[in-house]
Enzyme design. Sequence first.
Site, PDB file in Angstrom:
ATOM      1  N   LYS A   1      21.962  33.581  13.183  1.00  0.00           N
ATOM      2  CA  LYS A   1      20.618  33.741  12.597  1.00  0.00           C
ATOM      3  C   LYS A   1      20.420  32.798  11.430  1.00  0.00           C
ATOM      4  O   LYS A   1      19.375  32.150  11.309  1.00  0.00           O
ATOM      5  CB  LYS A   1      20.445  35.189  12.101  1.00  0.00           C
ATOM      6  CG  LYS A   1      19.765  36.095  13.089  1.00  0.00           C
ATOM      7  CD  LYS A   1      19.524  37.479  12.462  1.00  0.00           C
ATOM      8  CE  LYS A   1      19.838  38.571  13.455  1.00  0.00           C
ATOM      9  NZ  LYS A   1      20.770  39.568  12.924  1.00  0.00           N
TER      10      LYS A   1
ATOM     11  N   ARG B   1      19.614  40.951   6.595  1.00  0.00           N
ATOM     12  CA  ARG B   1      20.129  41.060   7.971  1.00  0.00           C
ATOM     13  C   ARG B   1      21.570  40.560   8.035  1.00  0.00           C
ATOM     14  O   ARG B   1      21.919  39.585   7.380  1.00  0.00           O
ATOM     15  CB  ARG B   1      19.333  40.173   8.934  1.00  0.00           C
ATOM     16  CG  ARG B   1      17.919  40.584   9.197  1.00  0.00           C
ATOM     17  CD  ARG B   1      17.286  39.565  10.161  1.00  0.00           C
ATOM     18  NE  ARG B   1      16.012  40.033  10.661  1.00  0.00           N
ATOM     19  CZ  ARG B   1      14.834  39.767  10.085  1.00  0.00           C
ATOM     20  NH1 ARG B   1      14.774  39.045   8.968  1.00  0.00           N
ATOM     21  NH2 ARG B   1      13.719  40.224  10.621  1.00  0.00           N
TER      22      ARG B   1
ATOM     23  N   GLY C   1      26.953  46.718  16.947  1.00  0.00           N
ATOM     24  CA  GLY C   1      27.721  47.506  15.984  1.00  0.00           C
ATOM     25  C   GLY C   1      27.552  47.016  14.559  1.00  0.00           C
ATOM     26  O   GLY C   1      27.836  47.746  13.606  1.00  0.00           O
TER      27      GLY C   1
ATOM     28  N   MET D   1      25.471  45.736  11.115  1.00  0.00           N
ATOM     29  CA  MET D   1      24.417  46.440  10.394  1.00  0.00           C
ATOM     30  C   MET D   1      23.009  46.060  10.853  1.00  0.00           C
ATOM     31  O   MET D   1      22.731  44.901  11.146  1.00  0.00           O
ATOM     32  CB  MET D   1      24.535  46.163   8.893  1.00  0.00           C
ATOM     33  CG  MET D   1      23.811  47.193   8.056  1.00  0.00           C
ATOM     34  SD  MET D   1      23.788  46.765   6.311  1.00  0.00           S
ATOM     35  CE  MET D   1      22.316  45.751   6.248  1.00  0.00           C
TER      36      MET D   1
ATOM     37  N   ARG E   1      12.048  31.541  19.445  1.00  0.00           N
ATOM     38  CA  ARG E   1      13.161  31.620  20.398  1.00  0.00           C
ATOM     39  C   ARG E   1      12.672  31.119  21.743  1.00  0.00           C
ATOM     40  O   ARG E   1      11.462  31.057  21.994  1.00  0.00           O
ATOM     41  CB  ARG E   1      13.699  33.041  20.501  1.00  0.00           C
ATOM     42  CG  ARG E   1      12.645  34.040  20.873  1.00  0.00           C
ATOM     43  CD  ARG E   1      13.145  35.464  20.756  1.00  0.00           C
ATOM     44  NE  ARG E   1      12.023  36.373  20.849  1.00  0.00           N
ATOM     45  CZ  ARG E   1      12.084  37.673  20.592  1.00  0.00           C
ATOM     46  NH1 ARG E   1      13.213  38.221  20.180  1.00  0.00           N
ATOM     47  NH2 ARG E   1      11.016  38.435  20.717  1.00  0.00           N
TER      48      ARG E   1
ATOM     49  N   HIS F   1      31.261  45.793  55.565  1.00  0.00           N
ATOM     50  CA  HIS F   1      30.648  45.182  56.741  1.00  0.00           C
ATOM     51  C   HIS F   1      29.133  45.070  56.571  1.00  0.00           C
ATOM     52  O   HIS F   1      28.538  44.015  56.781  1.00  0.00           O
ATOM     53  CB  HIS F   1      30.992  46.015  57.984  1.00  0.00           C
ATOM     54  CG  HIS F   1      30.388  45.469  59.242  1.00  0.00           C
ATOM     55  ND1 HIS F   1      29.185  45.904  59.728  1.00  0.00           N
ATOM     56  CD2 HIS F   1      30.820  44.504  60.069  1.00  0.00           C
ATOM     57  CE1 HIS F   1      28.907  45.230  60.838  1.00  0.00           C
ATOM     58  NE2 HIS F   1      29.891  44.379  61.071  1.00  0.00           N
TER      59      HIS F   1
ATOM     60  N   ARG G   1      32.294  33.206  62.708  1.00  0.00           N
ATOM     61  CA  ARG G   1      33.221  34.270  63.132  1.00  0.00           C
ATOM     62  C   ARG G   1      33.024  34.540  64.618  1.00  0.00           C
ATOM     63  O   ARG G   1      32.033  35.150  65.002  1.00  0.00           O
ATOM     64  CB  ARG G   1      32.932  35.547  62.355  1.00  0.00           C
ATOM     65  CG  ARG G   1      33.076  35.433  60.853  1.00  0.00           C
ATOM     66  CD  ARG G   1      32.706  36.771  60.223  1.00  0.00           C
ATOM     67  NE  ARG G   1      32.667  36.715  58.789  1.00  0.00           N
ATOM     68  CZ  ARG G   1      31.614  36.362  58.052  1.00  0.00           C
ATOM     69  NH1 ARG G   1      30.485  36.020  58.658  1.00  0.00           N
ATOM     70  NH2 ARG G   1      31.685  36.354  56.743  1.00  0.00           N
TER      71      ARG G   1
ATOM     72  N   ARG H   1      36.257  29.974  63.286  1.00  0.00           N
ATOM     73  CA  ARG H   1      37.497  30.734  63.120  1.00  0.00           C
ATOM     74  C   ARG H   1      37.842  31.436  64.422  1.00  0.00           C
ATOM     75  O   ARG H   1      37.010  32.136  64.996  1.00  0.00           O
ATOM     76  CB  ARG H   1      37.314  31.769  62.011  1.00  0.00           C
ATOM     77  CG  ARG H   1      38.573  32.593  61.771  1.00  0.00           C
ATOM     78  CD  ARG H   1      38.393  33.565  60.643  1.00  0.00           C
ATOM     79  NE  ARG H   1      37.512  34.662  61.024  1.00  0.00           N
ATOM     80  CZ  ARG H   1      37.129  35.638  60.187  1.00  0.00           C
ATOM     81  NH1 ARG H   1      37.527  35.624  58.935  1.00  0.00           N
ATOM     82  NH2 ARG H   1      36.338  36.591  60.595  1.00  0.00           N
TER      83      ARG H   1
ATOM     84  N   SER I   1      40.731  26.573  54.292  1.00  0.00           N
ATOM     85  CA  SER I   1      39.533  27.299  53.890  1.00  0.00           C
ATOM     86  C   SER I   1      40.010  28.603  53.268  1.00  0.00           C
ATOM     87  O   SER I   1      40.704  29.388  53.921  1.00  0.00           O
ATOM     88  CB  SER I   1      38.655  27.564  55.106  1.00  0.00           C
ATOM     89  OG  SER I   1      37.557  28.349  54.714  1.00  0.00           O
TER      90      SER I   1
ATOM     91  N   GLY J   1      39.972  32.176  52.340  1.00  0.00           N
ATOM     92  CA  GLY J   1      39.299  33.424  52.717  1.00  0.00           C
ATOM     93  C   GLY J   1      39.499  34.383  51.558  1.00  0.00           C
ATOM     94  O   GLY J   1      40.388  35.218  51.571  1.00  0.00           O
TER      95      GLY J   1
ATOM     96  N   ASN K   1      37.929  36.913  50.429  1.00  0.00           N
ATOM     97  CA  ASN K   1      37.787  38.374  50.579  1.00  0.00           C
ATOM     98  C   ASN K   1      39.155  38.991  50.832  1.00  0.00           C
ATOM     99  O   ASN K   1      39.597  39.874  50.096  1.00  0.00           O
ATOM    100  CB  ASN K   1      36.875  38.730  51.760  1.00  0.00           C
ATOM    101  CG  ASN K   1      35.447  38.281  51.560  1.00  0.00           C
ATOM    102  OD1 ASN K   1      35.075  37.850  50.474  1.00  0.00           O
ATOM    103  ND2 ASN K   1      34.657  38.361  52.605  1.00  0.00           N
TER     104      ASN K   1
ATOM    105  N   CYS L   1      35.399  30.247  52.015  1.00  0.00           N
ATOM    106  CA  CYS L   1      34.444  30.874  52.923  1.00  0.00           C
ATOM    107  C   CYS L   1      34.323  32.371  52.663  1.00  0.00           C
ATOM    108  O   CYS L   1      33.691  33.082  53.420  1.00  0.00           O
ATOM    109  CB  CYS L   1      34.812  30.616  54.372  1.00  0.00           C
ATOM    110  SG  CYS L   1      36.415  31.282  54.829  1.00  0.00           S
TER     111      CYS L   1
ATOM    112  N   TYR M   1      34.204  22.030  49.231  1.00  0.00           N
ATOM    113  CA  TYR M   1      32.946  22.700  49.547  1.00  0.00           C
ATOM    114  C   TYR M   1      33.067  24.206  49.330  1.00  0.00           C
ATOM    115  O   TYR M   1      34.171  24.746  49.230  1.00  0.00           O
ATOM    116  CB  TYR M   1      32.499  22.417  51.000  1.00  0.00           C
ATOM    117  CG  TYR M   1      33.360  23.028  52.064  1.00  0.00           C
ATOM    118  CD1 TYR M   1      33.122  24.325  52.521  1.00  0.00           C
ATOM    119  CD2 TYR M   1      34.414  22.316  52.618  1.00  0.00           C
ATOM    120  CE1 TYR M   1      33.916  24.896  53.502  1.00  0.00           C
ATOM    121  CE2 TYR M   1      35.215  22.876  53.604  1.00  0.00           C
ATOM    122  CZ  TYR M   1      34.969  24.171  54.035  1.00  0.00           C
ATOM    123  OH  TYR M   1      35.760  24.741  54.998  1.00  0.00           O
TER     124      TYR M   1
END
Lengths: 886, 886
Positions: free
Chosen positions: B26, B96, B105, B107, B352, B468, B574, B630, B776, B778, B780, B843, B863
């Site tokens: 500030k 301030r 938290g 002041m 701002r 899924h 897939r 795949r 690649s 995977g 997940n 992927c 990629y």
Amino acid sequence: MTKWVYNFNGNSTDGDQTQKDLLGGKGANLAQMSALGLAVPEGFTVSTEACIDYYKNDQKINDDIRSQVESSLKLVEQITGKTFGGQSNPLLFSVRSGARVSMPGMMDTVLNLGMNDKTVEAMASKTGNARFAWDSYRRFIQMFSNVVLGLNTSILEAQLEDLKEARNYESDTDLSAEDLQELVHVYKQVLMEEFGKTFPQDPMDQLWAAIGAVFSSWNNPRAIKYRQMNGFSDDWGTAVNIQSMVFGNTGDTSATGVCFTRDPSTGEKQFFGEYLINAQGEDVVAGIRTPAPINETSKNDSNKNLRTLKEELPEAYDELVEVYQKLEAHYKDMQDIEFTIEDKKLYILQTRTGKRTINAALKIAVDLTNEGVINKEEALLRIRPEDLDKLLHPRLDPKADKELLAKGLPASPGASCGQIVFTSEDAANWVNAGKKVLLVRQETSPEDIGGMHVSDGILTARGGMTSHAAVVARGMGKPCVAGCSALEIDEHNKKLVIGEKTFNEGDHLTFDGGTGEIFNGIVPTIKASISDNFEIFMSWADEVKRLKVRTNADNPEDSEVARKFGAQGIGLCRTEHMFFDSERILAVREMIFASSSEDRAIAIAKLLPFQREDFKGIFTAMNGLPVNIRLLDPPLHEFLPHKDEEYAELAQSLNVDKAVIYKRKDELHEFNPMLGHRGCRLGVTFPEIYNMQVRAIIEAAIEVSAKGVDVQPEIMIPLIASNNELAILKKNAQGVIADVFKEKGTEVKHKIGTMLELPRACITAGEIANTADFFSFGTNDLTQTTFGLSRDDSGKFLPFYTQKEIFKRDPFVSIDQDGVGFLVAHAVKEGKKNNPDIHCGICGEHGGESASIEFCHKVGLDYVSCSPFRVPVARLAAARAQILHG
Amino acid sequence: MTKWVYNFNGNSTDGDQTQKDLLGGKGANLAQMSALGLAVPEGFTVSTEACIDYYKNDQKINDDIRSQVESSLKLVEQITGKTFGGQSNPLLFSVRSGARVSMPGMMDTVLNLGMNDKTVEAMASKTGNARFAWDSYRRFIQMFSNVVLGLNTSILEAQLEDLKEARNYESDTDLSAEDLQELVHVYKQVLMEEFGKTFPQDPMDQLWAAIGAVFSSWNNPRAIKYRQMNGFSDDWGTAVNIQSMVFGNTGDTSATGVCFTRDPSTGEKQFFGEYLINAQGEDVVAGIRTPAPINETSKNDSNKNLRTLKEELPEAYDELVEVYQKLEAHYKDMQDIEFTIEDKKLYILQTRTGKRTINAALKIAVDLTNEGVINKEEALLRIRPEDLDKLLHPRLDPKADKELLAKGLPASPGASCGQIVFTSEDAANWVNAGKKVLLVRQETSPEDIGGMHVSDGILTARGGMTSHAAVVARGMGKPCVAGCSALEIDEHNKKLVIGEKTFNEGDHLTFDGGTGEIFNGIVPTIKASISDNFEIFMSWADEVKRLKVRTNADNPEDSEVARKFGAQGIGLCRTEHMFFDSERILAVREMIFASSSEDRAIAIAKLLPFQREDFKGIFTAMNGLPVNIRLLDPPLHEFLPHKDEEYAELAQSLNVDKAVIYKRKDELHEFNPMLGHRGCRLGVTFPEIYNMQVRAIIEAAIEVSAKGVDVQPEIMIPLIASNNELAILKKNAQGVIADVFKEKGTEVKHKIGTMLELPRACITAGEIANTADFFSFGTNDLTQTTFGLSRDDSGKFLPFYTQKEIFKRDPFVSIDQDGVGFLVAHAVKEGKKNNPDIHCGICGEHGGESASIEFCHKVGLDYVSCSPFRVPVARLAAARAQILHG
């Protein structure tokens, strides 16, 4: 000028056992024996460099090599007084390949090289045995044609069979000298047809062809594949060993035999062997004549009336005694020596470290050390750790008749014989009635612990080497064959089908958990026994090893067994194994089905006294040693009831409708429980459970401590993926501990650490080390997640994978050093960087496997932990690791 | 002497916006505005170093600081002509806190510091508004007592309420000046009772207390916790900003208002704002008086008759125009400016960067670039990639009334409204009958693909962000809320219960997949629309980015959508998604239940033509771009029938007994299918399946290639744990490819690579890179195994974990850089070391999330691949990563 050829003979030997790279393994050994002054049949080795040159030189043997071979050959002729191709006393050679390591696919041995139409006659007159001479010749032609010329063996074998049929002979031994002479004639005709030229009669032509064939065999497909698989260089090349033949069948002053420098079955220090006068090596093995004892100590019931070698040929025997002493002194181990005596002259054909039983091995190692021949470190390297296992478990009587029914995984060693039962309840009932039973299950679950405990052995149809049955059986030291898919189990009708055979409850089976073999009926077994030598030997291992060896044990009994086997603490006490006891399981289920934090607290409070008593017993058994207790790890649904009446009981006890219980059961279902709501995740979401367990541990520690027991509790939080989990749970635990200390007005020392069993925990171990007092690698689960491989489901393809060597070894048996090992090493390094005092161990099943233990030593772990019966194996493996890697 | 206090005023300013560490955020901004020559109300900042000194100095403000504060205060008095505590023209301050980053938290602001029993009178006469003066005073006492003295607010609030009740007032505005004066009196009495001393009347006492309170608030528990969580240092300290108050309510030449440098809802370049004469800031928001337009362009229906600021106070307006131009030129972005005019003098209270709609944001970024204010890179950094998502999906009408029923996971963005159905079959039937439906499922499975395709949106009760339903819905660009545990679904009776409400099939629901909110009945939605600015902006992203962006697509339709959104290829096709089609599923099941390799081959041959047609369509749609396919990944039991009649059909088709089929089904059961017999493990054990798929790919490629399509097939082998697996499967594939080339008499270029989705594959990537043309990631599955966390089961604790910040973010949503990221980085490094040409991509679902994309850029991937509707997000994220990290 490059030296391509190295002589070994009584006059001069150019090499020794250190020159394996240049002379190959066999060549270096021959040179060494010769250098020791032993009468090795004379010969020479064409070096591996010559092989390399052969390939550089368009697969031709260069003139330098040729002339050096010719010189060496002349030297052999001079020393032996025999002539290569000679017509009175012909020199014959054996030709062998020999790379720096033994390598399948390389050329087989060619014996009697140098035989031809003339030397065969000379051999016949020299030995006075025309049949032997012609048989040697036809064998040579057959061997040379196959090994050197590449002819399919069956073509000549067919001729042999035709002749036998024509003569109406049953066996090769029926063939007369004339028959064999005729066969040689036929062989030569066949070869003429196959190759368009006569079989080489010039011994030098035979020799050059054989040397070239050895060099060429270096690059045959099997050898190349073997090198690729083992990471051996294609540039090593192979040597060729050309050694003169000697004959033990030239008359009554010739003989052949085998001897051992000590008794290979007991290890007693006594010279021991058998021989036959006027015989070739194969006659000793053939069993047509009973071999005679070489000396008095070698006599037994079947040969005690035969004359000893000492009596028959005392000079040769005395020389043999000198030789065996020299060889044992040189090789510092019991030797298995093949010898031939040709016209009273002793020749040593081969010496090698003799095979022996594990009891003999222990005695020999201890004796040699006491004799000052080897030191303790060398003694420790003489025994394979896994072999110790055989000492600790009953085994099948090797002489007994056995009918093999099926083979499964060798899940826990030892032989077992008993009547089959299909449920844990039946096991208990039958055992109460005084029977010995084998528990046969599709797979075991924690509820079977009681049944497994009373059974003499366990057989399962599913699951791998780290399945529940396998892990628990090893922990109990009970024989087990797991994952035997040939077992078709009909639990309902209490029937077991194996192949065509059906077995009912109460039928006898026998199995060997060390081999995975299952046998029909009763096969006698021999009890385990531990010798004094074992105790002495193991004390040496303890002197040497750096790694400590702890045990995985969940109760005072197992703890005591392990302590007797030398365990230096408990590395893994699985608290949940205690939950299945019939007195507590209802409280466990009430805890799981509680609908509020308050109800859960009430159920948990019922469990506290049980757990506290468990820990008191274990602490007392392990007085003075650390005890690492893992807080609840498995998903809650493992504790669910299976039967409707159990659900009813639970519903009544919780005063809710049974449907509510079933609904909650459905909610607890997980698609992949291994990756589910378990371990510290339960601790974070239901803090009451861990808080109770920590309280039970600390209260128990304080109580036994007051009675003078030295307690060293370690609280282990499982399945950490992030340091934040550990920080929260450590803070909770510290809160409980502070409460207990305050209530009891006293304190006990303790540690709080974590089990690293997820890849992420290992990767971020540096951060976790700031919170943990210790790391314990749970390599079972770490292997599962690193490979993405469920040990319970791997049976469908893992056997195929190890068989095809896609995975060199089952990663649940021997730690995968490249993958899982990378994570362990990374975690230790990063952990110790941030917290040099952090204590690191391993508590997966790998903690009892010697290659894994060696790895643990190398990456700097402080201890391994394994099932009680594996403790001796681990102690020895730890000592060997220290000796090998410092 | 240390400089502790920094002035900002029209005459001299000691700091600028770069000094956040010293002046706090500030303070640095106030200094900067002042340095720009804007009429910021005068004041000064006590530096963060003074705070540090305060703690060093036993929480006392040292004399140097005190004297510098006093000097600066005098300076403010001089410039403003007001006096602190003065009785005619009193100087009041706001105080301030302000650390280098905004920190909860710390002041709160104290306004009107300097008020006391005397200055209140001066304020009353100056503003001619006694009520305002007394209200300000009583507010100051209340604020100061709470914020500085730590009094619980409710104590004084209670007095206010008592007074209102006594007077029978309904609202605070009913209080008269006299009432407020009385309230001040009561307040002071209360404070006397609470603290035992009078409320400080000396403005300097007030000031020192306020400065000390700001410093102390640096170490209040909430601030400490926040710093710990964010890794911020405790040593930074906070600054204190002391700024003179100005008043827009001193008469008709005073005013207050808010303005924007451009239109925040359209982005149009026009100066725009509202104001009120003789008012304080809060009056503008309170809505009691209608704010007036500042100029003609700001007029709308409700304010068009009011006089503009330009008309009322033309000099101040002109100055404001100058200010806004200066501010936008300086900050190079649309500004949201708060101003006050006190006696015709303009003060800028705050500026701002203005909030704006995503459409406005795009227009402003493009316009500013075209105006030459910023460059393209700066423009790209102005838009959060995730915000683009809002442009591509329908959204709820923000003005509509909504009844929120429940909230689940925001699984796939977009708003959707329709009639609920409970099965995929019903979805198809209702849609055929012309209805718009939402598919409501416990969770979806691959068999629901058809139903999902026809539905307008998907709701599920279970599963996480990568369940899924979530993955497939994002792929289709369909709105989806997943894992909403408030949905109690009774599929059998086609009923949905949410809380107290029950919905039957056909009832209407509306939901927002971007927020996870589900609403009752029909809520109007607004269609998606893409502007020209979007196209221009995205073209700039493409110019800048290094990472390519591909898409995950399994059919030609999705491929085309993705291509329109700018996808540069398919990163993941897939193949198994194609297996569920009703024409093929029987053949798939025949393949699974085949009892011999031959039978399996027959079933597989039936699938070949289908797969080939699939691939032809996709290759054609992606003409000229790479297509990564795949091979079969999931465990076979995913394809099993669910209904007894399906088993019967299958048994008939295979001509076996139904019991045989059920037995095989049991055999296929896995405890942890995620870690089971799937991916390349199927390829290794049943090579026929992959061989068929490879054949289909290559035959399709050759066929479309003959028609002039530029095909770039990439064959991806999933779930590799060891290079040996890849080597075997690559060899198999190459064999099939060679066969097809020979049969067709032509060849096509292709690549063979692997999906790295297991920790071990990443660890040993160096070796795998010798065999693979591409990697690649995977992520997940890699996240599942690295964390040991099943995405399907994580719903029981993962929400708790992210809420408690045990995991900072859901690792299935944003890549876990410390754990999973370590493995990805390691694999890229080791892979490129051994094979510099290896092409690397990602992927997993992370490929469409901006923080993850930034990470992918940094570790050197080539990629990312994501669902079609995420492609624009990924393009922008990739460009931003390039700009930020080069």
